[in-house]
Scaffold this active site. Sequence first.
Site, PDB file in Angstrom:
ATOM      1  N   GLY A  83       1.976   1.817  10.896  1.00  0.00           N
ATOM      2  CA  GLY A  83       2.873   3.369  10.527  1.00  0.00           C
ATOM      3  C   GLY A  83       3.503   3.508  11.875  1.00  0.00           C
ATOM      4  O   GLY A  83       4.008   4.489  12.161  1.00  0.00           O
ATOM      5  N   LYS A  87       0.034   4.016  -0.187  1.00  0.00           N
ATOM      6  CA  LYS A  87      -0.680   5.389   0.374  1.00  0.00           C
ATOM      7  C   LYS A  87      -0.541   6.738  -0.462  1.00  0.00           C
ATOM      8  O   LYS A  87      -0.489   6.552  -1.683  1.00  0.00           O
ATOM      9  CB  LYS A  87      -0.162   5.546   1.963  1.00  0.00           C
ATOM     10  CG  LYS A  87      -0.010   4.339   2.572  1.00  0.00           C
ATOM     11  CD  LYS A  87      -0.063   4.728   4.068  1.00  0.00           C
ATOM     12  CE  LYS A  87       0.336   3.297   4.766  1.00  0.00           C
ATOM     13  NZ  LYS A  87       0.131   3.523   6.366  1.00  0.00           N
ATOM     14  N   ASN A 103       0.748  -1.176  -0.141  1.00  0.00           N
ATOM     15  CA  ASN A 103       0.011  -0.119  -0.018  1.00  0.00           C
ATOM     16  C   ASN A 103       1.018   1.308  -0.014  1.00  0.00           C
ATOM     17  O   ASN A 103       1.438   1.651   1.082  1.00  0.00           O
ATOM     18  CB  ASN A 103      -0.995  -0.110   1.117  1.00  0.00           C
ATOM     19  CG  ASN A 103      -1.694   1.311   1.474  1.00  0.00           C
ATOM     20  OD1 ASN A 103      -2.047   2.109   0.330  1.00  0.00           O
ATOM     21  ND2 ASN A 103      -2.295   1.499   2.488  1.00  0.00           N
ATOM     22  N   SER A 138       3.077  -2.397  10.180  1.00  0.00           N
ATOM     23  CA  SER A 138       4.619  -2.417  10.395  1.00  0.00           C
ATOM     24  C   SER A 138       5.265  -3.568   9.831  1.00  0.00           C
ATOM     25  O   SER A 138       6.424  -4.032  10.434  1.00  0.00           O
ATOM     26  CB  SER A 138       4.965  -2.033  11.812  1.00  0.00           C
ATOM     27  OG  SER A 138       4.305  -0.715  11.999  1.00  0.00           O
ATOM     28  N   GLU A 154      -7.184   4.062   7.981  1.00  0.00           N
ATOM     29  CA  GLU A 154      -7.039   5.620   7.986  1.00  0.00           C
ATOM     30  C   GLU A 154      -8.406   6.236   7.375  1.00  0.00           C
ATOM     31  O   GLU A 154      -8.520   7.375   7.588  1.00  0.00           O
ATOM     32  CB  GLU A 154      -5.544   5.879   6.785  1.00  0.00           C
ATOM     33  CG  GLU A 154      -4.397   5.795   7.721  1.00  0.00           C
ATOM     34  CD  GLU A 154      -3.421   5.309   6.915  1.00  0.00           C
ATOM     35  OE1 GLU A 154      -3.338   5.287   5.551  1.00  0.00           O
ATOM     36  OE2 GLU A 154      -2.190   4.843   7.237  1.00  0.00           O
ATOM     37  N   HIS A 206      -9.960   0.863   4.814  1.00  0.00           N
ATOM     38  CA  HIS A 206      -8.604   1.070   5.454  1.00  0.00           C
ATOM     39  C   HIS A 206      -8.670   2.003   6.876  1.00  0.00           C
ATOM     40  O   HIS A 206      -9.712   2.842   6.579  1.00  0.00           O
ATOM     41  CB  HIS A 206      -7.555   1.589   4.719  1.00  0.00           C
ATOM     42  CG  HIS A 206      -6.225   1.409   4.948  1.00  0.00           C
ATOM     43  ND1 HIS A 206      -5.767   2.450   6.103  1.00  0.00           N
ATOM     44  CD2 HIS A 206      -5.263   0.755   4.845  1.00  0.00           C
ATOM     45  CE1 HIS A 206      -4.671   2.114   6.256  1.00  0.00           C
ATOM     46  NE2 HIS A 206      -4.116   1.099   5.537  1.00  0.00           N
ATOM     47  N   GLU A 224      -5.316  -5.678  10.268  1.00  0.00           N
ATOM     48  CA  GLU A 224      -4.446  -4.529  10.511  1.00  0.00           C
ATOM     49  C   GLU A 224      -4.761  -3.934  11.800  1.00  0.00           C
ATOM     50  O   GLU A 224      -5.791  -2.775  11.697  1.00  0.00           O
ATOM     51  CB  GLU A 224      -4.488  -3.511   9.424  1.00  0.00           C
ATOM     52  CG  GLU A 224      -4.402  -4.099   7.915  1.00  0.00           C
ATOM     53  CD  GLU A 224      -3.654  -3.020   7.051  1.00  0.00           C
ATOM     54  OE1 GLU A 224      -2.736  -3.072   6.377  1.00  0.00           O
ATOM     55  OE2 GLU A 224      -4.583  -1.903   6.780  1.00  0.00           O
TER      56      GLU A 224
HETATM   57  C1  PEP Z   1      -0.936  -0.284   5.964  1.00  0.00           C
HETATM   58  O1  PEP Z   1      -1.299   1.245   5.672  1.00  0.00           O
HETATM   59  O2  PEP Z   1      -1.825  -0.821   5.493  1.00  0.00           O
HETATM   60  C2  PEP Z   1      -0.048  -0.402   6.597  1.00  0.00           C
HETATM   61  C3  PEP Z   1       0.076  -1.656   6.886  1.00  0.00           C
HETATM   62  O3  PEP Z   1       1.129   0.376   6.903  1.00  0.00           O
HETATM   63  P1  PEP Z   1       2.539   0.085   7.685  1.00  0.00           P
HETATM   64  O4  PEP Z   1       2.992  -1.176   7.165  1.00  0.00           O
HETATM   65  O5  PEP Z   1       3.369   1.361   7.252  1.00  0.00           O
HETATM   66  O6  PEP Z   1       2.261  -0.150   9.188  1.00  0.00           O
END
Ligand code: PEP
Length: 251
Positions: free
Chosen positions: A173, A11, A9, A212, A97, A95, A167
């Site tokens: 993040g 982003k 992703n 992460s 966010e 997601h 997630e």
């Molecule tokens: C994401 O935004 O789907 C995600 C998993 O981000 P990160 O790996 O940076 O935590």
Amino acid sequence: MRRPMVAGNWKMHGTRASVAELINGLNNQALPADVDVAVFPSFLHLGQVVDGFLGKAIAMGAQDCAVQPLEGALTGEVAASQLHDAGCSLVLVGHSERRSLLGEGDEVITRKFAAAQSSGLHVVFCVGESLAEREAGRTLEVVAAQISAVIDTLGVEVFATAIIAYEPVWAIGTGLTASPEQAQYVHAAIRGQLALQSPELAGKTRILYGGSVKAASAAELFGMPDIDGGLVGGASLNADEFGAICRAAGS
Ligand code: PEP
């Protein structure tokens, strides 16, 4: 039995120059033949990515789609049918966010899910609990409710072609990763929830872990029985790191 998947992703990152560099880096990666690899660039870079990966087995997805499946009068939005036409085979829905920063709730998310599927896109449906919810012991309840919101409206069969991404919001993040055991516990519960309605479908649905993920943590996470790969944010912007994560999902 379930083919692993690793999805990046990107982003709201990238310029034409940095995306060209990333495409070049990924084209130089040896990717495992037994893993589905996908990237989710911004809308702006979809065309560049399609052209850049010609002949490379990397699928492309979008990070969002409109609630309305077909093109029409909806300023600023992109229809799932347009994404399909542009070369996308996947789309992220739900997601965290977008849930937390843009206020997307179950109703909008479910409409986007349906719109995407009606246009032939595979949905990567994201679920996960906040830190406060985890600390209150509500992780399974929160995740189950997010999945139920879709099942109650669209039916469990929609997960026959969708992918679920667990997630935990506190891990996105932040550099904090759920331990393989913490993630496995939730993945098994998600599969159990699907199995209540269709054991066959539950056995086939891929459930990715996101939060992460790095090359150093990937192999242990992907080694868990109900973790079928990863949805990777930050680390997917580095071709070498992302390539290593993809290889960790291979046999
Ligand atoms: C994401 O935004 O789907 C995600 C998993 O981000 P990160 O790996 O940076 O935590």
